[in-house]
Design a protein around this motif. Structure first.
Motif, PDB file in Angstrom:
ATOM      1  N   LEU A 221       0.758  -1.070  -0.127  1.00 24.00           N
ATOM      2  CA  LEU A 221       0.050  -0.015  -0.096  1.00 24.00           C
ATOM      3  C   LEU A 221       0.766   1.264  -0.027  1.00 24.00           C
ATOM      4  O   LEU A 221       0.603   2.297  -0.760  1.00 24.00           O
ATOM      5  N   LYS A 222       1.873   1.189   0.658  1.00 23.64           N
ATOM      6  CA  LYS A 222       2.916   2.500   0.824  1.00 23.64           C
ATOM      7  C   LYS A 222       3.500   2.671  -0.780  1.00 23.64           C
ATOM      8  O   LYS A 222       3.545   3.619  -1.145  1.00 23.64           O
ATOM      9  N   LEU A 223       3.991   1.431  -1.338  1.00 19.86           N
ATOM     10  CA  LEU A 223       4.386   1.432  -2.739  1.00 19.86           C
ATOM     11  C   LEU A 223       3.369   2.210  -3.578  1.00 19.86           C
ATOM     12  O   LEU A 223       3.609   3.133  -4.347  1.00 19.86           O
ATOM     13  N   LEU A 224       2.220   1.755  -3.473  1.00 16.37           N
ATOM     14  CA  LEU A 224       1.084   2.404  -4.475  1.00 16.37           C
ATOM     15  C   LEU A 224       0.743   3.775  -3.932  1.00 16.37           C
ATOM     16  O   LEU A 224       0.864   4.440  -5.082  1.00 16.37           O
ATOM     17  N   GLY A 225       0.999   4.193  -2.920  1.00 22.31           N
ATOM     18  CA  GLY A 225       1.050   5.445  -2.452  1.00 22.31           C
ATOM     19  C   GLY A 225       1.996   6.327  -3.151  1.00 22.31           C
ATOM     20  O   GLY A 225       1.841   7.304  -3.705  1.00 22.31           O
ATOM     21  N   MET A 226       3.316   5.661  -3.057  1.00 26.30           N
ATOM     22  CA  MET A 226       4.318   6.677  -3.428  1.00 26.30           C
ATOM     23  C   MET A 226       4.289   6.674  -4.986  1.00 26.30           C
ATOM     24  O   MET A 226       4.405   7.769  -5.516  1.00 26.30           O
ATOM     25  N   VAL A 227       3.800   5.752  -5.707  1.00 25.06           N
ATOM     26  CA  VAL A 227       3.603   5.809  -7.218  1.00 25.06           C
ATOM     27  C   VAL A 227       2.486   6.867  -7.448  1.00 25.06           C
ATOM     28  O   VAL A 227       2.731   7.645  -8.329  1.00 25.06           O
ATOM     29  N   LEU A 228       1.317   6.896  -6.650  1.00 24.32           N
ATOM     30  CA  LEU A 228       0.374   7.730  -7.088  1.00 24.32           C
ATOM     31  C   LEU A 228       0.739   9.237  -6.907  1.00 24.32           C
ATOM     32  O   LEU A 228       0.456  10.156  -7.420  1.00 24.32           O
ATOM     33  N   SER A 229       1.544   9.361  -5.565  1.00 23.28           N
ATOM     34  CA  SER A 229       1.861  10.705  -5.230  1.00 23.28           C
ATOM     35  C   SER A 229       2.437  11.371  -6.337  1.00 23.28           C
ATOM     36  O   SER A 229       2.862  12.558  -6.358  1.00 23.28           O
ATOM     37  N   THR A 252       9.926   1.486   0.441  1.00 21.48           N
ATOM     38  CA  THR A 252       8.683   0.907   1.215  1.00 21.48           C
ATOM     39  C   THR A 252       8.714  -0.431   1.787  1.00 21.48           C
ATOM     40  O   THR A 252       7.913  -0.747   2.198  1.00 21.48           O
TER      41      THR A 252
ATOM     42  N   GLY B 225      -2.293   9.242  -2.524  1.00 22.16           N
ATOM     43  CA  GLY B 225      -1.096   8.471  -2.736  1.00 22.16           C
ATOM     44  C   GLY B 225       0.027   9.044  -1.862  1.00 22.16           C
ATOM     45  O   GLY B 225       0.708   8.284  -1.047  1.00 22.16           O
ATOM     46  N   LEU B 228      -0.937   7.572   1.722  1.00 21.87           N
ATOM     47  CA  LEU B 228      -0.342   6.078   1.786  1.00 21.87           C
ATOM     48  C   LEU B 228       1.006   5.802   2.087  1.00 21.87           C
ATOM     49  O   LEU B 228       1.328   4.983   2.659  1.00 21.87           O
ATOM     50  N   SER B 229       1.837   6.612   1.287  1.00 21.83           N
ATOM     51  CA  SER B 229       3.055   6.408   1.330  1.00 21.83           C
ATOM     52  C   SER B 229       3.777   6.556   2.642  1.00 21.83           C
ATOM     53  O   SER B 229       4.936   6.249   2.961  1.00 21.83           O
ATOM     54  N   LEU B 231       2.248   5.935   5.745  1.00 26.22           N
ATOM     55  CA  LEU B 231       1.386   5.275   6.449  1.00 26.22           C
ATOM     56  C   LEU B 231       2.219   4.700   7.691  1.00 26.22           C
ATOM     57  O   LEU B 231       3.379   4.329   7.281  1.00 26.22           O
TER      58      LEU B 231
END
Lengths: 341, 341
Positions: A221-229, A252, B225, B228-229, B231
């Motif tokens: 979920l952290k990786l998803l977040g990093m990519v989306l950010s 992550t 994102g 979440l990154s 969290l």
């Protein structure tokens, strides 16, 4: 389609289903040791379909094995409380007199399980893929079905068998995931009605949805977040660029497998027609994944770079730096979107 | 529940539904100018239910208005192609001789629309909330329904009316969103069967799912994102801390409204029982949102800080720095999770 033609087509379909189901049930009745398998790296539909068949065969007092090449994804493990599915290569004691292959367009895709399919062992082939190669002794192929699990449900119910709660859960999971939670165009009134019946038989949609969709490992979920950010829009918001680097994976604590599915988020941005995921996992090469909405075709672009795939989901590799690859893609994408290619 | 008791209860329910439906249809038949409304800031179920009723009344040649306090969320605007729902406060020409209130537990929650409900205007009250206050002249309340749209579908079908495609879409959207895509425990076989019927009437699950769930403004997805990154897991992974600051909002170009829903992602991490979202939007105060899984209760913690809410979703404000608030919450959470509070 004209309504009466549609009615006749459905009727013909129904009669064919009944005929082939009868033959399949007869063949199962006359067999004792049954091997169930599916395509390698099984998904929700193949897992649920196999488990439901397994429960049915157990209740018919048959000896059976479910063997799969590749692992059951963690998120689906809860659906097999009896541990029916074996993914370890084992060699002893497996001597089927019947093989049932579900959701598998051709026999090569069963992977190492093929070793247990003798040249003269009868095969029942149950699938909904258009490119199924009819490799079975009996072939039950229906491309109008949202999930193979629908066909399995019909089949095991043929003589009045009533699936238990585990079996209902497995079938519901299969339909739920293969339709993307009743979202894909393959979703039919019939698959919703079957799901209603599965609820009555004890299927638990909350548990199934929570395991299948709301159960991320924290690093994923952290990786998803990093990519989306870091998402970037290009070409007036019609293209979304997503980027994942080896540093992101490291920071992550995620696995490379956690990248899967992230590319779809690019299409979840309003107005985006094409989503690209750039993976820089080694220094000298960029892997590019493509997804596009209905009405577009990104396969030619992937092919231009020596890649391949489908019209709406493709991939390729490109040499160069991240920035160079992003720029060189842009002109090609512009031509595609402007319809001049 | 004993099966025959359940059967009798369903039968009683069914008879009551038929009786009240008949009375409602009679009242509509004898009215000319009908105001439809719902709770302020309407959600998917209230929007879909109102639109389906509107389509029905149009086809009965009635004058009707749908007035709502608060906006229709952008993601649901596509479902009202005729622009039936008015959310602007207007004063002229609205003189109903019947009011239908859907999905609204009490009459105060209709907001400014209340001004158009005369002291002697008959009210039809249609709802599935347990705390509905039976404020109507006729009350059609059924807490067993997943969505009020199910009741509306029954009601308008009472005399054989067949909803058109727009109406089917509106009802499907209502059921789909109110069950969280057939995930919540409120999901019943009956609501799946009704959805099957709505597909036959032209509902388009793909378009509905894409608008309702896969349609993020880019800044909102970037903000998600970013949160979440960052969290953080606490207490052996049982607690997830999410943080959003004014800087995050600024950096992503998102709105404060885009924060809504992010807190739920904390519960999507495997093993997490409680999710907290810390909002530092001004320097001197931290807003804390709480969500927890079944079997836990975070309301007492929110109350301890002068906040409130429900057992599984609550909020409060706390003075101090972000780090201080996070630390002070931790000891309280530990006591709750260890069951010693």
């Amino acid at each position: 389609m004209n309504l009466s033609i549609k009615f006749m087509k459905n009727l013909k379909n129904e009669i064919q289903s009944q005929e082939i189901s009868k033959k399949i049930i007869n063949l199962i009745d006359n067999s004792e040791r049954i091997l169930i398998t599916s395509h390698e790296n099984p998904d929700g539909d193949s897992i649920g379909s196999q488990l439901a068949l397994g429960g049915f065969l157990r209740d018919q007092k048959k000896t059976f094995w479910i063997l799969n090449h590749g692992n059951v994804p963690d998120k689906y493990k809860f659906i097999d409380p009896n541990g029916f599915i074996q993914t370890e290569e084992i060699d002893v004691g497996i001597n089927p007199d019947l093989v049932i292959v579900v959701e598998c367009p051709n026999l090569n895709r069963v992977g190492w399980v093929k070793r247990f399919i003798g040249d003269h062992t009868p095969i029942i082939n149950i699938d909904h893929h258009q490119d199924n190669q009819n490799f079975g002794t009996l072939n039950f192929i229906d491309t109008s079905r949202a999930a193979v699990a629908e066909m399995i449900f019909d089949l095991i119910s043929f003589n009045g068998y009533i699936p238990d709660r585990n079996c209902a859960n497995a079938l519901f999971l299969a339909i739920y995931t293969d339709t993307g939670r009743f979202r894909h165009d393959s979703t039919t009134p019939e698959c919703l009605r079957k799901s209603a019946r599965l609820l009555e038989l004890g299927a638990d949609p909350k548990a199934i949805a929570d395991h299948a969709y709301y159960n991320y490992p924290a690093p994923a979920l952290k990786l998803l977040g990093m990519v989306l950010s870091k998402l970037e829009l290009r070409l007036n918001g019609r293209v979304c660029y997503l980027t994942v680097t080896a540093d992101d994976i490291k920071a992550t604590g995620a696995n490379i497998a956690d990248i899967e599915g992230i590319i779809d988020y690019g299409l979840f941005v309003e107005g985006v027609k094409v989503s690209l995921l750039f993976k820089q996992l080694a220094d000298d090469e960029i892997r590019v994944g493509f997804r596009c909405r209905e009405g577009f075709d990104i396969l030619p672009i992937a092919r231009q770079f020596g890649g391949g795939g489908h019209h709406h989901a493709a991939g390729c590799s490109a040499p160069g730096t991240l920035e160079c690859v992003k720029i060189s893609m842009l002109e090609i994408l512009r031509r595609m979107l402007d319809g001049s290619q």
